[in-house]
Design an enzyme around this catalytic site. Structure first.
Site, short mmCIF file in Angstrom:
data_model
loop_
_atom_site.label_atom_id
_atom_site.label_comp_id
_atom_site.label_asym_id
_atom_site.label_seq_id
_atom_site.Cartn_x
_atom_site.Cartn_y
_atom_site.Cartn_z
N LYS A 1 0.84 -1.20 0.00
CA LYS A 1 0.00 0.00 0.00
C LYS A 1 0.87 1.25 0.00
O LYS A 1 1.90 1.29 0.66
CB LYS A 1 -0.89 -0.02 1.24
CG LYS A 1 -1.74 1.22 1.50
CD LYS A 1 -1.08 2.29 2.37
CE LYS A 1 -0.60 1.86 3.73
NZ LYS A 1 0.03 3.00 4.49
N ASP B 1 -5.91 0.57 8.73
CA ASP B 1 -5.63 0.45 7.30
C ASP B 1 -6.19 -0.83 6.68
O ASP B 1 -6.18 -0.99 5.46
CB ASP B 1 -4.12 0.46 7.04
CG ASP B 1 -3.51 1.84 7.13
OD1 ASP B 1 -4.27 2.82 7.24
OD2 ASP B 1 -2.27 1.95 7.09
#
EC number: 2.7.1.148
Length: 284
Positions: free
Chosen positions: A17, A143
């Site tokens: 990410k 997240d």
């Protein structure tokens, strides 16, 4: 590299990410911070695989496996969460190939937990949608819902209020990840942040807003690990579309229009900073 999760029954990529921008707005009463960010994902990262077993278990190897627990790990937490939610009686032996640095701002354990949910959802034939898996994952970490989706999206709140972004101008671009091999605690970086709200992501186009935006955690992270600044200087010299630190660091990234440009940048930066870790992948 295969990135279609539906074609892989027994293995799953825990996609790295990056935060194209990360604006920290305020500290909340619960101790977390409201943020505005744009998540994007590469087609590479850690690798999860699974085999039939009587119970849920985990083994780990790979470049960054040292010090990781095979009994206290987000992978196991995610597996038990899904099993409990779906009343799954079957076990699963998970194997994690740890290719991404730990505590590096590019998903790491969050991406591993997210990949576990996608993989076991398929392996156990649970049948939940990605949206349902993302919602289920919320208690595991800020997240993780975005990592479950693994697609470009805008995140608000603590990062879990997600708005997917369709075809964007950066699709097909390549990313060079570069980390000076210094693990950084997210909590330490937030403690070093000066608390100043420097404003929202501006504009209706999230990608253009990101490029014009900033990472509010970059400067506090640099006070903890000055090597981040050195990496960003070297990345800027390779003339990327965008170079920035991801998350709370210490991984930085450069975005390039072609794989050849990203590979050339990788060769240049590893020559100048020989102790650095790098990886090149395509934006999904």
């Amino acid at each position: 590299m295969v990135t279609d999760f539906e074609t892989l029954r027994d293995s799953e990529i825990a996609c790295a990410k990056i935060n194209l921008a990360l604006h920290v707005r305020r500290r909340r009463p619960d101790g977390f911070h409201d943020i505005e960010t744009v998540f994007a994902f590469l087609d590479c990262g850690d690798i999860l695989s699974v085999a039939e077993a009587d119970s849920i278990s985990l083994s780990i190897n790979g470049l960054f496996s040292d010090g990781l627990s095979d009994s206290n790990n987000l992978v196991l937490d995610a597996a038990h969460l899904l099993a409990d939610h779906a009343n799954v009686a079957a076990g699963a032996h998970m194997h994690l190939e740890k290719r991404l640095p730990v505590a590096s701002g590019i998903g790491g354990g969050s991406a591993d937990a997210a990949a576990t949910l996608r993989l076991l959802n398929r392996f156990w034939d649970v049948g939940l949608s990605l949206k349902a898996l993302a919602s289920l994952s919320e208690p595991l970490g800020a997240d993780i819902p975005a990592c479950v989706m693994s697609q470009t999206c805008r995140g608000e709140g603590i990062g879990q209020n997600l708005s997917p972004i369709g075809k964007v101008m950066l699709n097909g671009h390549y990313v060079l990840l570069a980390n000076p091999l210094i693990p950084i605690s997210t909590a330490d970086v937030f403690r070093a942040w000066d608390g100043v709200d420097r404003g929202a992501l501006a504009g209706e186009d999230a990608i253009e807003a990101s490029i014009a935006g900033r990472n509010d955690l970059q400067k506090p992270a640099e006070t903890i690990a000055p090597a981040i600044g050195d990496v960003l200087i070297r990345l800027d010299e390779t003339t990327p579309v965008l170079a920035r630190m991801s998350g709370s660091g210490a991984t930085c990234f450069g975005i390039y229009e072609t794989r050849e440009l990203a590979i050339a940048a990788q060769a240049q930066i590893t020559k100048e900073l020989p102790k650095i870790w790098t990886m090149v992948g395509e934006l999904k």
